[in-house]
Design a protein around this motif. Structure first.
Motif, short mmCIF file in Angstrom:
data_model
loop_
_atom_site.label_atom_id
_atom_site.label_comp_id
_atom_site.label_asym_id
_atom_site.label_seq_id
_atom_site.Cartn_x
_atom_site.Cartn_y
_atom_site.Cartn_z
N UNK A 164 0.81 -1.22 0.00
CA UNK A 164 0.00 0.00 0.00
C UNK A 164 0.84 1.26 0.00
N UNK A 165 2.14 1.13 -0.04
CA UNK A 165 2.99 2.31 -0.04
C UNK A 165 2.90 3.05 -1.37
N UNK A 166 2.87 4.36 -1.29
CA UNK A 166 2.92 5.18 -2.50
C UNK A 166 4.37 5.45 -2.87
N UNK A 167 4.57 5.99 -4.05
CA UNK A 167 5.92 6.36 -4.46
C UNK A 167 6.51 7.40 -3.51
N UNK A 168 5.66 8.30 -3.03
CA UNK A 168 6.14 9.30 -2.08
C UNK A 168 6.62 8.65 -0.79
N UNK A 169 5.90 7.63 -0.32
CA UNK A 169 6.31 6.93 0.88
C UNK A 169 7.69 6.28 0.71
N UNK A 170 7.88 5.65 -0.42
CA UNK A 170 9.16 5.01 -0.70
C UNK A 170 10.27 6.05 -0.78
N UNK A 171 9.97 7.16 -1.43
CA UNK A 171 10.98 8.22 -1.56
C UNK A 171 11.35 8.77 -0.19
N UNK A 172 10.38 9.01 0.67
CA UNK A 172 10.67 9.54 1.99
C UNK A 172 11.48 8.55 2.82
N UNK A 173 11.17 7.26 2.68
CA UNK A 173 11.93 6.24 3.40
C UNK A 173 13.38 6.23 2.94
N UNK A 174 13.58 6.27 1.62
CA UNK A 174 14.93 6.29 1.07
C UNK A 174 15.68 7.55 1.51
N UNK A 175 14.98 8.67 1.52
CA UNK A 175 15.59 9.92 1.95
C UNK A 175 16.02 9.86 3.41
#
Length: 264
Positions: A164-175
């Motif tokens: 259910x993660x969005x691309x924004x969620x993944x980006x914030x996690x990576x950041x």
């Protein structure tokens, strides 16, 4: 109308005023408050604007502890000037970019001799005390950094399983993972710079005001250098260059490192 040099100094003066208003907590670290929270938030947004890793995710307890323990090493050991201390605090908070002012190895030595003192013994004592204090704080910082790295590993391994993660969620996690790693790289670089400044001061004091106290001061610097090795296994040797904190060899697009996180 103000002359051009004065006009160009106004933005820095305003930022320094902002940093000087930061409320101080234990050991000089910023105390939890709405005002200091504003400075930290401004730093995060400024870093994102510059393209530096900065996540909007809330901080874990260990991430907060990591930032608290990083405070001493990201503030200069050399200055007791309110204006420069304020600018350093804004740099630590990333309102200003880390590389806006490269350190001078002679700064600490100049600060030792810059004010009145009763005897050379006090200068050697301060040098030894500063190096010893740094050495004592490295092990708990390294232990906290290791805990954060372990949690970040869990975070990255879990990403493919949370559909259910969005691309924004993944980006914030990576950041956030990159942000944590770059903070550790910054501390490791700063500790190396502090050691250089302490050693420069010890060598020059030995010539300027020789005395038996030089032996104890040199031992303190050597002990700090030994403790710094605890930071080496935390990250690859080129981490500071990858984070833009130090110059490094250019990497072509053909051999660039793969993305940190890819969402399936």
């Amino acid at each position: 109308m103000l002359p051009r040099p004065a006009r160009s100094a106004l933005p820095l003066a305003g930022l320094a005023l902002l940093g000087a208003c930061a409320q101080q907590g234990d050991f000089g670290r910023p105390a939890p408050s709405a005002w200091n929270g504003l400075i930290e938030t401004t730093g995060t947004l400024s870093a994102r604007t510059r393209g530096e890793p900065a996540s909007l995710f809330p901080l874990t307890d260990d991430e907060i502890a990591l930032r608290d323990r990083a405070w001493r090493f990201l503030m200069p050991a050399s200055t007791r000037d309110v204006f420069l201390d304020a600018l350093a605090n804004l740099t630590r908070a990333r309102v200003l970019p880390p590389g806006w002012r490269w350190p001078d190895v002679a700064d600490y030595h100049e600060s030792l001799l810059g004010g009145p003192f009763a005897s050379a013994v006090s200068r050697y004592r301060r040098l030894g005390d500063d190096a010893t204090a740094d050495a004592r704080l490295i092990p708990p910082f390294a232990a906290t950094a290791a805990k954060v790295a372990e949690a970040d590993g869990l975070r990255l391994r879990s990403l493919p399983f949370v559909r259910t993660l969005s691309d924004d969620d993944v980006r914030e996690a990576a950041m956030r993972v990159a942000e944590n790693r770059c903070l550790v790289a910054w501390v490791r670089l700063s500790v190396a710079e502090r050691i250089e400044g302490y050693r420069y001061a010890a060598e020059h004091l030995l010539i300027e005001v020789p005395g038996p106290e030089a032996v104890a001061a040199e031992r303190s610097v050597t002990a700090l250098s030994g403790r710094r090795a605890l930071l080496d296994p935390l990250l690859p040797p080129d981490a500071a260059a990858r984070c833009g904190l130090a110059p490094g060899p250019a990497v072509s697009a053909a051999v660039a490192a793969p993305p940190l996180v890819v969402k399936n």
